[in-house]
Write a protein that holds these residues in place. Structure first.
Motif, PDB file in Angstrom:
ATOM      1  N   SER A   1       0.764  -1.251  -0.105  1.00  0.00           N
ATOM      2  CA  SER A   1       0.166  -0.018   0.045  1.00  0.00           C
ATOM      3  C   SER A   1       0.947   1.373   0.023  1.00  0.00           C
TER       4      SER A   1
ATOM      5  N   THR B   1      -2.458   6.838   2.201  1.00  0.00           N
ATOM      6  CA  THR B   1      -2.588   8.007   1.679  1.00  0.00           C
ATOM      7  C   THR B   1      -2.683   9.252   2.523  1.00  0.00           C
TER       8      THR B   1
ATOM      9  N   TYR C   1      -4.763   8.448  -4.651  1.00  0.00           N
ATOM     10  CA  TYR C   1      -4.965   7.075  -4.254  1.00  0.00           C
ATOM     11  C   TYR C   1      -5.896   6.859  -3.035  1.00  0.00           C
ATOM     12  N   LEU C   2      -6.781   8.059  -2.815  1.00  0.00           N
ATOM     13  CA  LEU C   2      -7.489   8.130  -1.707  1.00  0.00           C
ATOM     14  C   LEU C   2      -8.659   7.019  -2.056  1.00  0.00           C
TER      15      LEU C   2
ATOM     16  N   VAL D   1       1.329   4.470  -2.922  1.00  0.00           N
ATOM     17  CA  VAL D   1       1.125   5.861  -2.742  1.00  0.00           C
ATOM     18  C   VAL D   1       2.331   6.526  -2.763  1.00  0.00           C
TER      19      VAL D   1
ATOM     20  N   PHE E   1      -5.406   1.298   1.115  1.00  0.00           N
ATOM     21  CA  PHE E   1      -4.618   2.445   0.884  1.00  0.00           C
ATOM     22  C   PHE E   1      -4.943   3.751   1.376  1.00  0.00           C
TER      23      PHE E   1
ATOM     24  N   GLN F   1      -3.311   0.513  -7.767  1.00  0.00           N
ATOM     25  CA  GLN F   1      -4.000  -0.279  -6.515  1.00  0.00           C
ATOM     26  C   GLN F   1      -4.595  -1.580  -6.796  1.00  0.00           C
TER      27      GLN F   1
ATOM     28  N   ALA G   1      -0.656  12.684  -3.264  1.00  0.00           N
ATOM     29  CA  ALA G   1      -0.943  11.282  -2.731  1.00  0.00           C
ATOM     30  C   ALA G   1      -2.394  11.115  -2.856  1.00  0.00           C
TER      31      ALA G   1
END
Length: 447
Positions: A136, A427, A392-393, A140, A423, A400, A389
């Motif tokens: 993960s 993140t 990737y939320l 990120v 993630f 991912q 970042a």
């Protein structure tokens, strides 16, 4: 009346971004261009300036990087990265993200991560470490890496916005803030991420898979795992040539005296320097490594780069048209909010990254607002890097999905509620840590 028009036009801009996000890919660019049409033909605004300089940098870099990939350069870089990660398997939650970050910085793309994912997963599991932790954070980390790469599309957009008067904030001024901020952010995040989830021995899902014979028990072996790539001399040479080109760009940024002079007797700006160096790099790779030129358009780097260029073209043109018509209003209202609370700028970049999954689009959309608000450029650069970042939320990015699929233990999850995926916390932690470090470094030496 002016405020009402501003709000309506802002809704048009946001609506086009949302529709583009739903379409994804080149749809971002198409909806951006459609938004320009609405602002020009319906509201009578003057068309803004398309991001020509940024597009030319992206095209030149993508061409050189695709030549490197076709020659096998990406494969060689992956093999080197895999060996570095395998040297410290017990510290893989820190080492893997740092190596992924470093190689993404050098290559100017996060695509280099894909072949590393099974290596990271296997090494972590063999050594009894929950694979979701290094996987993960590695994913990120490649997001913020693009704010530290001299040859990323996002950096191309940033340089063309800040290296002209009245700012004259050049590539090296950005890098000396973003790189240390990102490294600090990754180190801090690794300590947090290393505590996430149950240990493998205590995870009932993992133990059930072992009991059913679906996966082997962790062996504790520290043996190096080879990346499933073919390494060639031509690939090694292509990668070295490309990385030397990246180093040359940094050197030209550091030492203005090495650059040729323009018609006014001033050093040539970094925009054409980057383009020139990348064309020369691509040509040298062609002569030395002999990649098949006909295959270049089929390379994953080329495809991703072209999609980024189209999205950048449409959405950046849209936002430039809107911002150009309301510069004074934004500077006096929104700008005052950002000046009073600079974190609003970081939040803006973060949210656009979430919505568009494009750092270059977020740069062209929000950075002009930060510039108009008068945020010190060092602070602006540091927060800009951390906010990357945000792509990737939500669990919608290809890397991912790939990380979750490669994790045979099942510890890396995409979730079902948008916030319950593996993630999400990495993140947020990496974004906050890098933004804070970036703001501090920007105040100390960013200008």
């Amino acid at each position: 009346m002016e405020i009402a028009l501003f709000v309506v036009q802002l809704l048009v801009v946001l609506g086009c971004i949302v529709m583009g996000t739903r379409s994804s890919g080149v749809g971002l660019g198409l909806w951006g261009g459609t938004g320009v049409a609405l602002l020009v033909f319906v509201f009578g605004l003057t068309p803004g300036s398309p991001p020509v300089d940024a597009l030319l940098i992206v095209l030149s870099v993508v061409l050189a990087a695709s030549m490197m990939q076709s020659a096998g350069g990406i494969d060689w870089m992956v093999s080197v990265a895999a060996k570095l990660i395998a040297r410290s398997p017990k510290q893989i939650t820190l080492v893997a993200p740092l190596v992924s970050f470093l190689f993404s910085v050098g290559a100017g793309t996060s695509n280099i991560l894909y072949p590393l994912l099974p290596v990271i997963q296997d090494l972590a599991y063999r050594n009894g470490i929950r694979p979701s932790r290094p996987l993960s954070l590695s994913v990120v980390a490649t997001g913020v890496a693009l704010a530290c790469s001299p040859v990323s599309a996002a950096m191309a957009a940033m340089v063309t916005l800040t290296d002209t008067a009245p700012w004259d904030f050049e590539l090296i001024d950005i890098l000396k803030v973003t790189i240390p901020a990102a490294v600090v952010g990754i180190v801090i995040a690794s300590f947090v991420v290393n505590k996430l989830g149950k240990e493998l021995a205590d995870d009932p899902e993992v133990q059930a898979k072992i009991a059913r014979g679906e996966i082997p028990a962790p062996s504790g072996s520290a043996a190096a795992v080879r990346a499933e790539v073919t390494v060639t001399t031509a690939g090694r040479n292509a990668a070295i040539i490309f990385l030397l080109g990246v180093a040359a760009i940094v050197i030209f940024g550091l030492f203005k005296g090495l650059r040729p002079l323009d018609g006014d007797g001033n050093p040539v700006s970094m925009t054409p320097i980057i383009e020139i160096v990348m064309f020369v790099v691509g040509t040298i790779i062609l002569l030395v490594s002999r990649p098949k030129v006909g295959e270049i358009p089929t390379m994953s780097v080329f495809k991703a780069g072209m999609v980024s260029a189209i999205a950048l073209f449409g959405l950046a043109w849209l936002t430039d048209t809107f911002l150009g018509a309301h510069t004074e209003l934004i500077a006096s209202s929104v700008g005052s909010w950002v000046s009073a609370a600079p974190w609003i700028f970081a939040l803006g970049v973060f949210l656009v990254c979430v919505l568009t999954t494009s750092q270059s689009t977020a740069t062209r959309t929000i950075v002009p607002i930060g510039l108009a608000a008068g945020i010190p450029l060092g602070v602006l650069s540091g927060m800009w890097a951390g906010a990357f970042a945000g792509i990737y939320l939500l669990p919608t990015n290809g890397s991912q999905i790939a990380a979750a699929n490669f994790d045979t233990s099942g510890t890396t999850k995409l979730g079902t509620k948008l916030v319950d995926h593996s993630f999400f916390i990495p993140t947020l932690v990496l974004a906050v840590a890098t933004i804070a470090a970036g703001a501090l470094f920007g105040l100390l030496w960013g200008g």
